[in-house]
Motif scaffolding. Structure first.
Motif, mmCIF file in Angstrom:
data_model
loop_
_atom_site.group_PDB
_atom_site.id
_atom_site.type_symbol
_atom_site.label_atom_id
_atom_site.label_comp_id
_atom_site.label_asym_id
_atom_site.label_seq_id
_atom_site.Cartn_x
_atom_site.Cartn_y
_atom_site.Cartn_z
ATOM 1 N N PRO A 183 0.789 -1.229 0.000
ATOM 2 C CA PRO A 183 0.000 0.000 0.000
ATOM 3 C C PRO A 183 0.826 1.286 0.000
ATOM 4 N N ALA A 184 2.135 1.162 0.106
ATOM 5 C CA ALA A 184 3.003 2.346 0.069
ATOM 6 C C ALA A 184 3.387 2.718 -1.371
ATOM 7 N N THR A 185 2.919 1.951 -2.340
ATOM 8 C CA THR A 185 3.235 2.206 -3.743
ATOM 9 C C THR A 185 2.661 3.551 -4.181
ATOM 10 N N THR A 186 3.471 4.325 -4.874
ATOM 11 C CA THR A 186 3.009 5.608 -5.421
ATOM 12 C C THR A 186 2.642 5.414 -6.892
ATOM 13 N N LEU A 187 1.951 6.388 -7.452
ATOM 14 C CA LEU A 187 1.606 6.308 -8.870
ATOM 15 C C LEU A 187 2.865 6.309 -9.727
ATOM 16 N N ALA A 188 3.845 7.110 -9.343
ATOM 17 C CA ALA A 188 5.106 7.146 -10.103
ATOM 18 C C ALA A 188 5.774 5.771 -10.094
ATOM 19 N N GLN A 189 5.761 5.105 -8.958
ATOM 20 C CA GLN A 189 6.343 3.758 -8.887
ATOM 21 C C GLN A 189 5.518 2.785 -9.723
ATOM 22 N N LEU A 190 4.209 2.916 -9.629
ATOM 23 C CA LEU A 190 3.330 2.017 -10.369
ATOM 24 C C LEU A 190 3.556 2.150 -11.876
ATOM 25 N N LYS A 191 3.788 3.368 -12.334
ATOM 26 C CA LYS A 191 4.009 3.583 -13.761
ATOM 27 C C LYS A 191 5.269 2.888 -14.266
ATOM 28 N N GLN A 192 6.167 2.498 -13.374
ATOM 29 C CA GLN A 192 7.381 1.771 -13.742
ATOM 30 C C GLN A 192 7.164 0.259 -13.763
ATOM 31 N N ASP A 193 6.022 -0.183 -13.253
ATOM 32 C CA ASP A 193 5.695 -1.598 -13.134
ATOM 33 C C ASP A 193 5.266 -2.166 -14.489
ATOM 34 N N ALA A 194 5.885 -3.260 -14.897
ATOM 35 C CA ALA A 194 5.605 -3.851 -16.211
ATOM 36 C C ALA A 194 4.149 -4.280 -16.340
ATOM 37 N N GLU A 195 3.598 -4.834 -15.294
ATOM 38 C CA GLU A 195 2.202 -5.280 -15.335
ATOM 39 C C GLU A 195 1.263 -4.076 -15.502
ATOM 40 N N TYR A 196 1.570 -2.987 -14.811
ATOM 41 C CA TYR A 196 0.774 -1.769 -14.961
ATOM 42 C C TYR A 196 0.908 -1.220 -16.375
ATOM 43 N N GLN A 197 2.114 -1.210 -16.903
ATOM 44 C CA GLN A 197 2.339 -0.694 -18.254
ATOM 45 C C GLN A 197 1.511 -1.473 -19.276
ATOM 46 N N THR A 198 1.416 -2.771 -19.083
ATOM 47 C CA THR A 198 0.595 -3.603 -19.966
ATOM 48 C C THR A 198 -0.876 -3.248 -19.810
ATOM 49 N N ALA A 199 -1.318 -3.093 -18.562
ATOM 50 C CA ALA A 199 -2.715 -2.729 -18.301
ATOM 51 C C ALA A 199 -3.033 -1.358 -18.891
#
Length: 100
Positions: free
Chosen positions: A58-74
């Motif tokens: 739950p400490a994940t930020t949007l900036a960190q999430l945007k670096q996540d490969a799974e998020y990038q695919t989504a």
């Protein structure tokens, strides 16, 4: 998410990432369809921040999430879906955000 208890953490994370990606795409699409509207941005930001807390970290930020490969695919999938959706559907999604 009625069946959330039967999903793994990874599956729940993916659903949250997909929801956030879809919301982020709307912030790009809505200004063209309904004009610049700060309310859309505020609602999407609130939605995003609330959903980030639902991730297994739950400490994940949007900036960190945007670096996540799974998020990038989504995100890419949400972007593709928005391009293939008809403009009336897209506009309705934007207006739905305004009514929150």
């Amino acid at each position: 998410m009625a069946h959330a208890e039967s999903l793994s953490k990874a599956e729940l994370d993916l659903l949250v990432k997909e929801d956030i990606a879809t919301a982020q795409v709307l912030t790009e699409v809505c200004p063209t369809l309904i004009g610049e509207n700060q309310k859309v941005v505020q609602h999407v930001n609130h939605f995003t921040q609330s959903n980030l807390k639902r991730l297994s970290n739950p400490a994940t930020t949007l900036a960190q999430l945007k670096q996540d490969a799974e998020y990038q695919t989504a995100y890419a999938e949400a972007k593709k879906d928005s391009l293939s959706a008809d403009q009336t559907e897209q506009k309705q999604g934007c207006e739905d955000i305004l009514s929150l």
